[in-house]
Design a protein around this motif. Structure first.
Motif, PDB file in Angstrom:
ATOM      1  N   SER A 228       0.820  -1.206   0.000  1.00  0.00           N
ATOM      2  CA  SER A 228       0.000   0.000   0.000  1.00  0.00           C
ATOM      3  C   SER A 228       0.857   1.259   0.000  1.00  0.00           C
ATOM      4  O   SER A 228       0.584   2.219  -0.734  1.00  0.00           O
ATOM      5  N   HIS A 229       1.916   1.262   0.819  1.00  0.00           N
ATOM      6  CA  HIS A 229       2.785   2.438   0.881  1.00  0.00           C
ATOM      7  C   HIS A 229       3.508   2.672  -0.441  1.00  0.00           C
ATOM      8  O   HIS A 229       3.680   3.813  -0.872  1.00  0.00           O
ATOM      9  N   LEU A 230       3.925   1.587  -1.100  1.00  0.00           N
ATOM     10  CA  LEU A 230       4.578   1.737  -2.395  1.00  0.00           C
ATOM     11  C   LEU A 230       3.589   2.219  -3.454  1.00  0.00           C
ATOM     12  O   LEU A 230       3.937   3.002  -4.333  1.00  0.00           O
ATOM     13  N   CYS A 231       2.353   1.736  -3.359  1.00  0.00           N
ATOM     14  CA  CYS A 231       1.341   2.114  -4.348  1.00  0.00           C
ATOM     15  C   CYS A 231       0.855   3.548  -4.158  1.00  0.00           C
ATOM     16  O   CYS A 231       0.405   4.187  -5.115  1.00  0.00           O
ATOM     17  N   THR A 232       0.912   4.053  -2.933  1.00  0.00           N
ATOM     18  CA  THR A 232       0.419   5.409  -2.659  1.00  0.00           C
ATOM     19  C   THR A 232       1.562   6.408  -2.497  1.00  0.00           C
ATOM     20  O   THR A 232       1.320   7.563  -2.162  1.00  0.00           O
ATOM     21  N   TYR A 233       2.772   5.955  -2.746  1.00  0.00           N
ATOM     22  CA  TYR A 233       3.939   6.832  -2.601  1.00  0.00           C
ATOM     23  C   TYR A 233       3.847   8.016  -3.557  1.00  0.00           C
ATOM     24  O   TYR A 233       3.549   7.858  -4.743  1.00  0.00           O
ATOM     25  N   ASN A 234       4.127   9.207  -3.039  1.00  0.00           N
ATOM     26  CA  ASN A 234       4.159  10.424  -3.849  1.00  0.00           C
ATOM     27  C   ASN A 234       5.566  10.986  -3.839  1.00  0.00           C
ATOM     28  O   ASN A 234       6.055  11.420  -2.789  1.00  0.00           O
ATOM     29  N   PRO A 235       6.249  10.986  -4.964  1.00  0.00           N
ATOM     30  CA  PRO A 235       7.626  11.487  -4.998  1.00  0.00           C
ATOM     31  C   PRO A 235       7.685  12.996  -4.826  1.00  0.00           C
ATOM     32  O   PRO A 235       6.693  13.699  -5.077  1.00  0.00           O
TER      33      PRO A 235
ATOM     34  N   SER B  12       2.953  -7.187 -10.777  1.00  0.00           N
ATOM     35  CA  SER B  12       2.149  -8.175 -10.051  1.00  0.00           C
ATOM     36  C   SER B  12       2.242  -7.946  -8.544  1.00  0.00           C
ATOM     37  O   SER B  12       1.244  -8.002  -7.820  1.00  0.00           O
ATOM     38  N   ALA B  13       3.455  -7.685  -8.067  1.00  0.00           N
ATOM     39  CA  ALA B  13       3.657  -7.463  -6.635  1.00  0.00           C
ATOM     40  C   ALA B  13       2.948  -6.203  -6.167  1.00  0.00           C
ATOM     41  O   ALA B  13       2.484  -6.123  -5.026  1.00  0.00           O
ATOM     42  N   LEU B  14       2.828  -5.211  -7.033  1.00  0.00           N
ATOM     43  CA  LEU B  14       2.197  -3.945  -6.676  1.00  0.00           C
ATOM     44  C   LEU B  14       0.682  -3.974  -6.846  1.00  0.00           C
ATOM     45  O   LEU B  14      -0.011  -3.084  -6.342  1.00  0.00           O
TER      46      LEU B  14
ATOM     47  N   LEU C  47       5.222   4.793  -9.719  1.00  0.00           N
ATOM     48  CA  LEU C  47       6.436   4.098 -10.134  1.00  0.00           C
ATOM     49  C   LEU C  47       6.318   3.738 -11.610  1.00  0.00           C
ATOM     50  O   LEU C  47       5.351   3.086 -12.018  1.00  0.00           O
ATOM     51  N   GLN C  48       7.274   4.158 -12.407  1.00  0.00           N
ATOM     52  CA  GLN C  48       7.241   3.892 -13.848  1.00  0.00           C
ATOM     53  C   GLN C  48       8.496   3.127 -14.252  1.00  0.00           C
ATOM     54  O   GLN C  48       9.611   3.566 -13.983  1.00  0.00           O
ATOM     55  N   PHE C  49       8.269   1.973 -14.871  1.00  0.00           N
ATOM     56  CA  PHE C  49       9.365   1.088 -15.261  1.00  0.00           C
ATOM     57  C   PHE C  49       9.607   1.193 -16.764  1.00  0.00           C
ATOM     58  O   PHE C  49       8.673   1.138 -17.561  1.00  0.00           O
ATOM     59  N   TRP C  50      10.872   1.291 -17.129  1.00  0.00           N
ATOM     60  CA  TRP C  50      11.246   1.457 -18.531  1.00  0.00           C
ATOM     61  C   TRP C  50      11.959   0.207 -19.028  1.00  0.00           C
ATOM     62  O   TRP C  50      12.938  -0.245 -18.429  1.00  0.00           O
TER      63      TRP C  50
ATOM     64  N   ALA D  42      10.206  -8.949  -4.544  1.00  0.00           N
ATOM     65  CA  ALA D  42       9.998  -7.848  -5.487  1.00  0.00           C
ATOM     66  C   ALA D  42       9.743  -6.533  -4.752  1.00  0.00           C
ATOM     67  O   ALA D  42      10.326  -5.494  -5.091  1.00  0.00           O
ATOM     68  N   LEU D  43       8.863  -6.557  -3.745  1.00  0.00           N
ATOM     69  CA  LEU D  43       8.546  -5.338  -3.003  1.00  0.00           C
ATOM     70  C   LEU D  43       9.759  -4.838  -2.232  1.00  0.00           C
ATOM     71  O   LEU D  43       9.958  -3.627  -2.081  1.00  0.00           O
TER      72      LEU D  43
END
Length: 324
Positions: free
Chosen positions: A70-77, A106-108, A139-142, A295-296
């Motif tokens: 949840s914290h990773l998903c709601t993180y605001n940079p 998947s983990a997120l 979070l954006q993965f390239w 992963a997290l």
């Protein structure tokens, strides 16, 4: 093969894996707040990034796991990073870049369902030729072409530099792109500037990498470091090392994986405490617990080293035995 054998005595300090934030963080009030994963602490010499502890065992209860997600998903940079942190997956052909992005997504996912939006394996589009991005909240993965497929060493270096600077538009065919002639025409796109790099290596085929390619990787890693961009190594395909799944929660103590990372550290100069393991073999409709934790854990490390101001609220840890 091209890589010398790492002697057994090289494993004497192999406990220095899995660097992350400490098992406790300081809250805004100055109080110590315990995090979600059970660690043993060990300080590292001063570098430009925080260096804290060694992972001994991944032990997390369901509540802590969901809160970390949840914290990773709601993180605001912070505003200086824009709307999201840009994390580049960079590696050789078949290193597992695309599959690792699927594992992260998947983990997120709030329900932990397996996501396979990035083509991998036998899929006809699995050979990545274009620069593509996949976003999960902030979070954006390239994903990008395998750097060893470009052949031209100078082109590879220039191309990586331009990607880091956000000067290569998404969707660009990197096989055909000529950074020497097109570079001046590509201005910086601020929202595409890379904030962190995860170099991916296939642990199962790592011994097959020749010394010339290892030297080329050193040069690429130097480019990233000189730009003061946080970078780590992710070892993929450790499933194929025949490590029992019941041992995954102690993966950083496994001698086979230690030996792989010792070799990689020896030939690239990267510290072993910047190397992490991930499992990309997703089975069923939901990501398995230990694979999700691995992963997290990587993502938490990346976020906290890019943005040291990020906080993770207090979580209770629990000895979970052999997580499944």
């Amino acid at each position: 093969m091209g890589v010398r054998v790492i002697q057994e005595n090289c494993l004497s300090e192999d406990s220095s894996w899995g660097e992350d934030s400490t098992d406790s963080d300081v809250s805004s009030e100055g109080k110590v707040e315990h995090l979600d994963v059970h660690f043993s602490k060990q300080k590292y010499p001063h570098t430009s990034y925080p260096r804290y502890h060694v992972v001994r065992r991944l032990t997390v209860n369901n509540s802590a796991l969901e809160t970390l997600r949840s914290h990773l998903c709601t993180y605001n940079p912070p505003k200086k990073y824009g709307d999201c942190l840009n994390i580049l997956l960079f590696g050789m052909v078949a290193a597992g870049k695309s599959a690792t992005i699927n594992t992260f997504l998947s983990a997120l996912d709030p329900s932990g369902r397996t996501i396979n939006c990035v083509p991998t394996g036998a899929h006809p589009d699995s050979f990545t030729t274009k620069l593509k991005s996949y976003k999960s909240n902030s979070l954006q993965f390239w994903d990008t072409v395998g750097w060893d497929s470009l052949k031209d060493v100078d082109k590879t270096k220039k191309l990586l530099t331009m990607i880091l600077e956000g000067r290569v538009p998404p969707g660009t065919n990197l096989q055909d792109f000529n950074p020497h002639s097109d570079g001046a025409q590509n201005p910086v796109i601020p929202k595409n500037v890379i904030h962190g790099v995860a170099f991916t290596f296939n642990t199962f085929t790592m011994e097959d990498i020749n010394l010339d390619l290892m030297k080329q990787f050193q040069d690429l890693q130097t480019i990233v470091s000189q730009k003061d961009i946080y970078n780590i190594v992710i070892g993929t395909n450790f499933d194929r090392l025949r490590i029992p799944e019941k041992s995954y929660n102690r993966i950083y103590e496994n001698r086979k994986l230690k030996r792989k990372f010792a070799m990689l550290s020896d030939y690239t100069g990267m510290k072993k405490h910047t190397m992490f393991a991930v499992s990309n073999e997703l089975k069923g409709d939901k990501i398995e617990k230990t694979k999700c934790i691995l992963a997290l854990y990587i993502l938490k490390n990346i976020v906290k080293n890019i943005d040291p101001s990020s906080k993770f609220k207090r979580q209770n840890t629990a000895e979970a035995g052999n997580l499944k």
